[in-house]
Write a protein that holds these residues in place. Structure first.
Motif, PDB file in Angstrom:
ATOM      1  N   LYS A  32       0.830  -1.204   0.000  1.00 58.48           N
ATOM      2  CA  LYS A  32       0.000   0.000   0.000  1.00 58.48           C
ATOM      3  C   LYS A  32       0.866   1.257   0.000  1.00 58.48           C
ATOM      4  O   LYS A  32       0.555   2.240  -0.678  1.00 58.48           O
ATOM      5  N   GLY A  33       1.964   1.235   0.773  1.00 58.95           N
ATOM      6  CA  GLY A  33       2.844   2.395   0.831  1.00 58.95           C
ATOM      7  C   GLY A  33       3.423   2.737  -0.526  1.00 58.95           C
ATOM      8  O   GLY A  33       3.396   3.903  -0.946  1.00 58.95           O
ATOM      9  N   LEU A  34       3.927   1.737  -1.250  1.00 57.25           N
ATOM     10  CA  LEU A  34       4.533   2.026  -2.548  1.00 57.25           C
ATOM     11  C   LEU A  34       3.488   2.397  -3.597  1.00 57.25           C
ATOM     12  O   LEU A  34       3.749   3.222  -4.465  1.00 57.25           O
ATOM     13  N   SER A  35       2.314   1.799  -3.515  1.00 52.25           N
ATOM     14  CA  SER A  35       1.266   2.175  -4.474  1.00 52.25           C
ATOM     15  C   SER A  35       0.787   3.603  -4.228  1.00 52.25           C
ATOM     16  O   SER A  35       0.365   4.294  -5.166  1.00 52.25           O
ATOM     17  N   SER A  36       0.889   4.074  -2.980  1.00 52.97           N
ATOM     18  CA  SER A  36       0.456   5.442  -2.656  1.00 52.97           C
ATOM     19  C   SER A  36       1.390   6.500  -3.231  1.00 52.97           C
ATOM     20  O   SER A  36       1.007   7.666  -3.330  1.00 52.97           O
ATOM     21  N   THR A  37       2.605   6.113  -3.599  1.00 50.21           N
ATOM     22  CA  THR A  37       3.522   7.076  -4.215  1.00 50.21           C
ATOM     23  C   THR A  37       3.111   7.414  -5.636  1.00 50.21           C
ATOM     24  O   THR A  37       3.478   8.468  -6.164  1.00 50.21           O
ATOM     25  N   GLY A  38       2.363   6.510  -6.286  1.00 51.49           N
ATOM     26  CA  GLY A  38       1.924   6.739  -7.659  1.00 51.49           C
ATOM     27  C   GLY A  38       2.991   6.493  -8.708  1.00 51.49           C
ATOM     28  O   GLY A  38       2.834   6.895  -9.867  1.00 51.49           O
ATOM     29  N   TRP A  39       4.071   5.802  -8.339  1.00 50.71           N
ATOM     30  CA  TRP A  39       5.186   5.615  -9.277  1.00 50.71           C
ATOM     31  C   TRP A  39       5.005   4.423 -10.213  1.00 50.71           C
ATOM     32  O   TRP A  39       5.663   4.339 -11.239  1.00 50.71           O
ATOM     33  N   ARG A  40       4.244   3.453  -9.829  1.00 50.75           N
ATOM     34  CA  ARG A  40       4.027   2.216 -10.599  1.00 50.75           C
ATOM     35  C   ARG A  40       5.331   1.456 -10.843  1.00 50.75           C
ATOM     36  O   ARG A  40       5.632   1.016 -11.966  1.00 50.75           O
ATOM     37  N   ILE A  41       6.117   1.319  -9.797  1.00 46.98           N
ATOM     38  CA  ILE A  41       7.344   0.532  -9.898  1.00 46.98           C
ATOM     39  C   ILE A  41       7.020  -0.918 -10.239  1.00 46.98           C
ATOM     40  O   ILE A  41       7.774  -1.589 -10.958  1.00 46.98           O
ATOM     41  N   ASP A  42       5.902  -1.413  -9.723  1.00 45.85           N
ATOM     42  CA  ASP A  42       5.527  -2.800  -9.996  1.00 45.85           C
ATOM     43  C   ASP A  42       5.360  -3.039 -11.488  1.00 45.85           C
ATOM     44  O   ASP A  42       5.764  -4.076 -12.019  1.00 45.85           O
ATOM     45  N   GLY A  43       4.775  -2.059 -12.204  1.00 47.88           N
ATOM     46  CA  GLY A  43       4.606  -2.196 -13.648  1.00 47.88           C
ATOM     47  C   GLY A  43       5.938  -2.264 -14.377  1.00 47.88           C
ATOM     48  O   GLY A  43       6.107  -3.043 -15.320  1.00 47.88           O
ATOM     49  N   PHE A  44       6.896  -1.458 -13.919  1.00 51.89           N
ATOM     50  CA  PHE A  44       8.227  -1.469 -14.539  1.00 51.89           C
ATOM     51  C   PHE A  44       8.935  -2.801 -14.301  1.00 51.89           C
ATOM     52  O   PHE A  44       9.512  -3.388 -15.224  1.00 51.89           O
ATOM     53  N   LEU A  45       8.892  -3.305 -13.065  1.00 51.69           N
ATOM     54  CA  LEU A  45       9.549  -4.568 -12.738  1.00 51.69           C
ATOM     55  C   LEU A  45       8.942  -5.726 -13.511  1.00 51.69           C
ATOM     56  O   LEU A  45       9.639  -6.630 -13.968  1.00 51.69           O
ATOM     57  N   ARG A  46       7.633  -5.682 -13.663  1.00 50.81           N
ATOM     58  CA  ARG A  46       6.958  -6.747 -14.418  1.00 50.81           C
ATOM     59  C   ARG A  46       7.320  -6.658 -15.906  1.00 50.81           C
ATOM     60  O   ARG A  46       7.530  -7.673 -16.575  1.00 50.81           O
ATOM     61  N   ALA A  47       7.416  -5.417 -16.405  1.00 54.28           N
ATOM     62  CA  ALA A  47       7.691  -5.216 -17.834  1.00 54.28           C
ATOM     63  C   ALA A  47       9.093  -5.674 -18.214  1.00 54.28           C
ATOM     64  O   ALA A  47       9.276  -6.325 -19.256  1.00 54.28           O
ATOM     65  N   ILE A  48      10.105  -5.365 -17.371  1.00 54.06           N
ATOM     66  CA  ILE A  48      11.471  -5.756 -17.745  1.00 54.06           C
ATOM     67  C   ILE A  48      11.635  -7.277 -17.708  1.00 54.06           C
ATOM     68  O   ILE A  48      12.434  -7.838 -18.467  1.00 54.06           O
ATOM     69  N   TYR A  49      10.877  -7.945 -16.849  1.00 53.39           N
ATOM     70  CA  TYR A  49      10.946  -9.407 -16.811  1.00 53.39           C
ATOM     71  C   TYR A  49      10.261 -10.002 -18.037  1.00 53.39           C
ATOM     72  O   TYR A  49      10.802 -10.889 -18.705  1.00 53.39           O
ATOM     73  N   GLN A  50       9.068  -9.502 -18.363  1.00 55.83           N
ATOM     74  CA  GLN A  50       8.314 -10.041 -19.497  1.00 55.83           C
ATOM     75  C   GLN A  50       9.006  -9.745 -20.819  1.00 55.83           C
ATOM     76  O   GLN A  50       8.881 -10.504 -21.784  1.00 55.83           O
ATOM     77  N   LEU A  51       9.761  -8.652 -20.873  1.00 61.17           N
ATOM     78  CA  LEU A  51      10.444  -8.266 -22.112  1.00 61.17           C
ATOM     79  C   LEU A  51      11.408  -9.343 -22.587  1.00 61.17           C
ATOM     80  O   LEU A  51      11.512  -9.617 -23.793  1.00 61.17           O
ATOM     81  N   LEU A  52      12.109  -9.989 -21.651  1.00 65.67           N
ATOM     82  CA  LEU A  52      13.141 -10.959 -22.016  1.00 65.67           C
ATOM     83  C   LEU A  52      12.779 -12.394 -21.643  1.00 65.67           C
ATOM     84  O   LEU A  52      13.583 -13.304 -21.852  1.00 65.67           O
TER      85      LEU A  52
END
Length: 717
Positions: free
Chosen positions: A225-245
């Protein structure tokens, strides 16, 4: 342990030594080792245990007799061995699992021993149903043990459904001895909890001991909840770099070639629901950020093909953010502040005596990052810390002083010095960090186990606290508050409280002081408080009432680590066409092997042999019961179809009677009108309607005959 280890050598044929050289040849030819049926059965049991432990399919047992005979041509056991697919399956489901469950059930039903029930549900992808796992926590010798007990399968998981599954799955357990229900915290679970607690209160006059929901889930959820409240969407980036390769060898080869990555580092898989297990994912993302930038640049310069995927677009967009590295480093800093707690409390050992201190320490460290020092100095106790209003802006330090972590601060300074970001951007970043910390701490304050009496006061069982004479009065106060709670819950007699407090004082003055170094050096990470206190208290006649209370309290569960790990076992077991009873059996066997320490430690005694020898008959009875059930269901379906057909005929009969009545009435009206007016056409209409009524009557008679036959047939079924 209470189990007797198997001596596998006893299954091997034993040759008696010869007395003279002249008779060796004759004896070798004539000597035939008599292998009993029992020895062969033991071998089949061992093989079935191995199949289950290693998650082999039952089909892998096909032709084992021929295989073992070829492997061991001199073994009579191998020649008599017969454990194919079907036999292996029914030995496990109807021989081994029932025996292991009866051992566990008998322990829990013996005497007035208390136990704790743990449960959680997850999706079983093979059966396409929700699988609710039940575990029990109980004393086994000198320590507390948590063990799988049963599985129930459900469609819906509403509170009433959970209660029905609970009643069915724990039918063999004495409910009056249940101390606690350990669970995670969805509202449906709390609704179920209240229903069970009300049942216990009505039937036995007892209440469950409440420590809140799983602390591991709460800290996990707070971090997310804390990280989602920042509005940065780090989870989306981490998921994207994994799915990319991931699952793309050609693109991976191009990435490694373009980036010239000597170490060959690639993104790690990100699990969005378990943030604190992703500290290595965040660390890896930071390590490969330069390589990702190089790869994106190469694609832009057309030096390598464009993947043209959504994940690549997300990576490109994220890399345009100059604060990306700072954001990941802040997330990593916060993750590292909570990971030690979550790692420590994954254990099955009793940890509630240390829970308040560790939660207090973690929560205080998080709050010190953005709350004014003078406010934190006042919040010395757990209660005062929970009472701090973290949504009150006047309690915040200036945004420029928010503790973002050393690396994050360095990155911000470098970005500012290179004029890549402005002061306002950094200010917004710091405010986002503070918002994330506020959201995280807010959830911890609202949901934390620290709000519950037992969690706050069970520190009197911490050996290190006992060794500190300065804390004696404080520990006695904790004991008094704990006893008051236990009295309210109907768990102890109020008349015993004074004696228990006196016994605790005696224990501190006598036993603790005589063994001061052992208590002072106790390590909650490496030592077991249950084993330690058992060795100190159980044989002391002067503290038996105190020890009885301690035994209850040490049973209490601090989290769902065991149940969550059980889901990993479930996924290993899951195969197509595996029926529900087999899931239960395999989980019971796997957990029993975990408890005893492997196949070689399973007690293959008379009781187990008897259970396995009855397995085939139980299997046949089960098939017969299943056949009868299917026949009954088929009969019921036919009966239901016949009943619906009768209802349809009755409905049709009513319509025909209504139509016939209407036709006759209309014909009579036309006949009367023709008589009064003398119009011939009206007579024709009247006759036509009467003809229609006669046809309806014939149809009705035929229908009544059909209906009578159907009703007679329905009664005969």
């Amino acid at each position: 342990m209470f189990f007797t280890a198997i001596n596998i050598q006893q299954f091997m044929p034993v040759q008696q030594p010869t007395t003279t050289a002249s008779t060796i040849g004759t004896q070798r030819q004539s000597q035939i080792v008599s292998v009993t049926k029992e020895a062969t059965m033991k071998a089949e049991i061992l093989w079935s245990l191995k199949v289950t432990q290693s998650h082999y399919s039952f089909h892998s047992s096909e032709q084992t007799r021929q295989l073992f005979s070829a492997m061991f041509p001199d073994s009579e056991i191998a020649k008599n061995f017969s454990c194919g697919q079907t036999k292996c399956a029914y030995i496990c489901s109807y021989g081994l699992a029932p025996h292991f469950k009866s051992l566990l059930t008998n322990k829990l039903k013996s005497g007035d021993e208390n136990y704790v029930l743990l449960f959680d549900e997850s999706l079983n992808r093979m059966t396409q149903s929700k699988q609710c796992d039940f575990h029990v926590r109980f004393w086994n010798g000198d320590q507390v043990q948590t063990q799988f007990f049963d599985i129930e399968f459900m469609g819906h998981a509403r509170a009433d459904d959970l209660k029905l599954a609970f009643e069915k799955g724990t039918e063999a357990l004495p409910k009056k001895n249940m101390l606690q229900i350990s669970m995670d915290g969805p509202n449906v679970n709390w609704s179920f909890y209240k229903k069970v607690e009300q049942s216990l209160a009505d039937e036995y006059g007892l209440n469950l001991l409440n420590l809140g929901s799983c602390g591991l889930h709460i800290v996990n959820g707070a971090f997310q909840k804390g990280l989602s409240s920042t509005g940065w969407r780090i989870d989306g980036f981490l998921r994207a770099i994994y799915q990319l390769l991931h699952d793309c060898p050609a693109r991976r080869e191009e990435y490694l070639k373009v980036t010239e990555a000597q170490d060959g580092l690639l993104p790690l898989s990100f699990c969005p629901t378990r943030w604190v297990e992703n500290t290595p994912v965040l660390e890896r993302a930071l390590q490969i950020l330069p390589n990702l930038a190089t790869y994106v640049s190469a694609v832009g310069g057309k030096r390598t093909p464009n993947p043209d995927t959504k994940s690549f677009d997300e990576v490109c967009q994220a890399l345009k953010n100059p604060l990306l590295e700072a954001q990941i480093n802040f997330a990593l800093s916060v993750s590292k502040s909570v990971t030690p707690f979550l790692t420590k409390y994954q254990t099955d050992k009793p940890m509630v005596p240390f829970l308040a201190a560790d939660l207090h320490k973690m929560l205080k460290n998080l709050m010190c990052r953005f709350i004014k020092p003078e406010v934190m100095q006042e919040a010395k106790s757990v209660k005062k810390l929970l009472d701090v209003d973290i949504k009150l802006p006047t309690n915040y330090i200036d945004y420029s002083s928010v503790d973002l972590g050393y690396v994050t601060n360095r990155i911000l300074k470098e970005l500012r010095a290179k004029q890549k970001v402005g002061a306002s951007t950094i200010m917004d970043f710091r405010r986002s960090c503070r918002d994330g910390l506020v959201a995280m701490v807010d959830k911890l304050q609202q949901k934390s186990p620290l709000k519950y009496i037992l969690v706050k006061n069970m520190g009197f069982l911490d050996p290190v606290n006992m060794a500190d004479e300065k804390q004696t009065d404080q520990l006695k106060g904790m004991l008094r508050r704990t006893l008051a709670y236990l009295v309210d819950q109907g768990r102890i007699n109020e008349q015993d409280c004074d004696e228990i407090i006196q016994q605790y004082a005696h224990f501190l003055d006598d036993v603790v002081q005589k063994n001061h170094s052992a208590f002072a050096d106790f390590n909650s990470l490496s030592d077991r408080v249950d084993t330690f206190l058992h060795s100190c208290m159980s044989k002391e006649n002067e503290v038996q009432k105190l020890w009885k209370i301690c035994r209850q309290l040490l049973l209490l569960s601090h989290g769902q680590g065991t149940v969550e790990r059980g889901f990993s076992v479930n996924r290993k077991i899951e195969v197509e066409n595996l029926v529900e009873d087999t899931y239960r059996a395999q989980r019971m066997i796997v957990d029993h092997l975990r408890i005893v320490g492997g196949i070689e430690n399973v007690a293959v005694d008379k009781e187990l042999l008897l259970s396995v020898s009855c397995a085939r008959q139980r299997y046949i009875d089960s098939l017969e019961e299943k056949r009868k059930k299917e026949e009954t269901q088929a009969k019921n379906r036919k009966r239901k179809a016949l009943f619906e057909e009768i209802e349809e005929l009755q409905s049709k009969k009513k319509r025909l009677e209504s139509d016939m009545k209407a036709l006759v009435e209309s014909a009579d009206k036309y006949a009367l009108k023709a008589e009064s007016t003398g119009q011939v056409t009206l007579i024709a209409k009247s006759n036509s309607l009467r003809h229609g009524a006669k046809e309806k009557k014939v149809e009705l008679e035929h229908l009544e005959k059909q209906l009578s036959e159907k009703q007679l047939h329905f009664k005969s079924k």
